[in-house]
Design an enzyme around this catalytic site. Structure first.
Site, short mmCIF file in Angstrom:
data_model
loop_
_atom_site.label_atom_id
_atom_site.label_comp_id
_atom_site.label_asym_id
_atom_site.label_seq_id
_atom_site.Cartn_x
_atom_site.Cartn_y
_atom_site.Cartn_z
N HIS A 289 0.85 -1.20 0.00
CA HIS A 289 0.00 0.00 0.00
C HIS A 289 0.88 1.25 0.00
O HIS A 289 1.92 1.28 0.65
CB HIS A 289 -0.93 0.00 1.22
CG HIS A 289 -2.01 1.03 1.09
ND1 HIS A 289 -1.80 2.36 1.36
CD2 HIS A 289 -3.30 0.93 0.68
CE1 HIS A 289 -2.92 3.03 1.14
NE2 HIS A 289 -3.85 2.19 0.72
N GLU B 166 -3.84 1.98 -7.25
CA GLU B 166 -4.26 3.10 -6.42
C GLU B 166 -3.33 4.29 -6.65
O GLU B 166 -2.25 4.36 -6.04
CB GLU B 166 -4.21 2.73 -4.93
CG GLU B 166 -5.08 1.55 -4.55
CD GLU B 166 -5.42 1.55 -3.07
OE1 GLU B 166 -6.60 1.66 -2.75
OE2 GLU B 166 -4.50 1.50 -2.24
P1 13P Z 1 -9.72 6.40 0.05
O1 13P Z 1 -10.88 5.60 -0.47
O2 13P Z 1 -9.95 6.99 1.38
O3 13P Z 1 -9.22 7.37 -0.97
O4 13P Z 1 -8.52 5.33 0.27
C1 13P Z 1 -8.16 4.48 -0.74
C2 13P Z 1 -7.18 3.49 -0.25
O5 13P Z 1 -6.05 3.82 0.05
C3 13P Z 1 -7.63 2.09 -0.11
O6 13P Z 1 -6.55 1.24 0.17
#
Ligand code: 13P
Length: 229
Positions: A83, A152
């Site tokens: 992450h 992400e």
């Molecule tokens: P948000 O949905 O708060 O932008 O976070 C996304 C995330 O990092 C999920 O792992």
């Protein structure tokens, strides 16, 4: 098949998580694969639960970490690795992340492997983004049969500004060239954009942060996923 996962990050206690899971399980997920990643102290034994992180060892002298032994106590078989908050805030290197991947792969975990570029890279265009993501694939077995890739973009996480549909589409299409495993999107997924995001080609699900904290919102998201996929 569609994957809808909740990353609580550093939110919620064990009793809150228990209540959340009880409420969640009142609904029929149908073909939607649901996972919830609570903090360590909120682990409960339930097949929906995954770990946000763990050290690549069974146990040992790693202050502040947990390992396989602690996950086994809760029968946890799913883990988030790579992450961006762990890469950028906790300073995890690609080499260390690849070690974690290898360890949890050997232990047969379902691995949600996160990749994504910072804003300065996105500003240089798709080619630069893919080069960056390729560097996050070093040491990672992209054919692992329990792998789920989570794309992400760092600039879309927790900002309330999701990537544009076109950006998600073209990035997932590029990632698809590297793997046939599911590719899910994360970064400001909300009730008002989840339907459009899940409708994009090569988007096999979503990883939801802040919007997942309210169980009713998360249930609504699963409902939308059920209708679409
Ligand atoms: P948000 O949905 O708060 O932008 O976070 C996304 C995330 O990092 C999920 O792992």
């Amino acid at each position: 098949m569609c994957i809808v996962a909740a990353n609580f990050k550093m939110h919620k206690t064990r009793s809150e998580t228990k209540k959340y899971i009880d409420e969640l399980k009142k609904m029929d997920f149908k073909d939607v694969k649901v996972t919830v990643f609570p903090p360590f102290t909120a682990f409960i034994e339930d097949e929906l639960i995954g770990a946000q992180n763990a050290y690549p060892a069974v146990n040992g002298a790693y202050t502040g970490e947990i390992g396989l032994e602690q996950l086994n106590e809760f029968n946890i078989k799913k883990i988030l690795i790579g992450h961006s908050e762990r890469r950028h805030i906790l300073g995890e290197s690609q080499e260390f992340i690849a070690k974690k991947f290898d360890f949890y792969k050997k232990n047969n975990f379902e691995i949600f492997y996160c990749v994504g570029e910072p804003l300065e890279v996105r500003k240089n265009g798709l080619k630069a983004v893919i080069e960056y993501i390729k560097s996050q694939f070093i040491g990672i077995d992209l054919n692992y049969d329990k792998l789920i890739i989570a794309y992400e973009p760092v600039w879309a996480i927790g900002t309330g500004v999701s990537a544009k549909l076109e950006e998600i589409k073209e990035t997932h299409a590029e990632i698809r060239k590297f793997t046939s495993r599911p590719i899910i999107y994360g970064g400001s997924v909300k009730l008002n954009n989840i339907k459009e995001i899940l409708s994009i080609e090569n988007v096999d699900g979503v990883l939801v942060g802040s919007a997942s904290l309210d169980v009713n919102v998360f249930k609504e998201m699963i409902k939308i996923a059920k209708d679409i996929k």
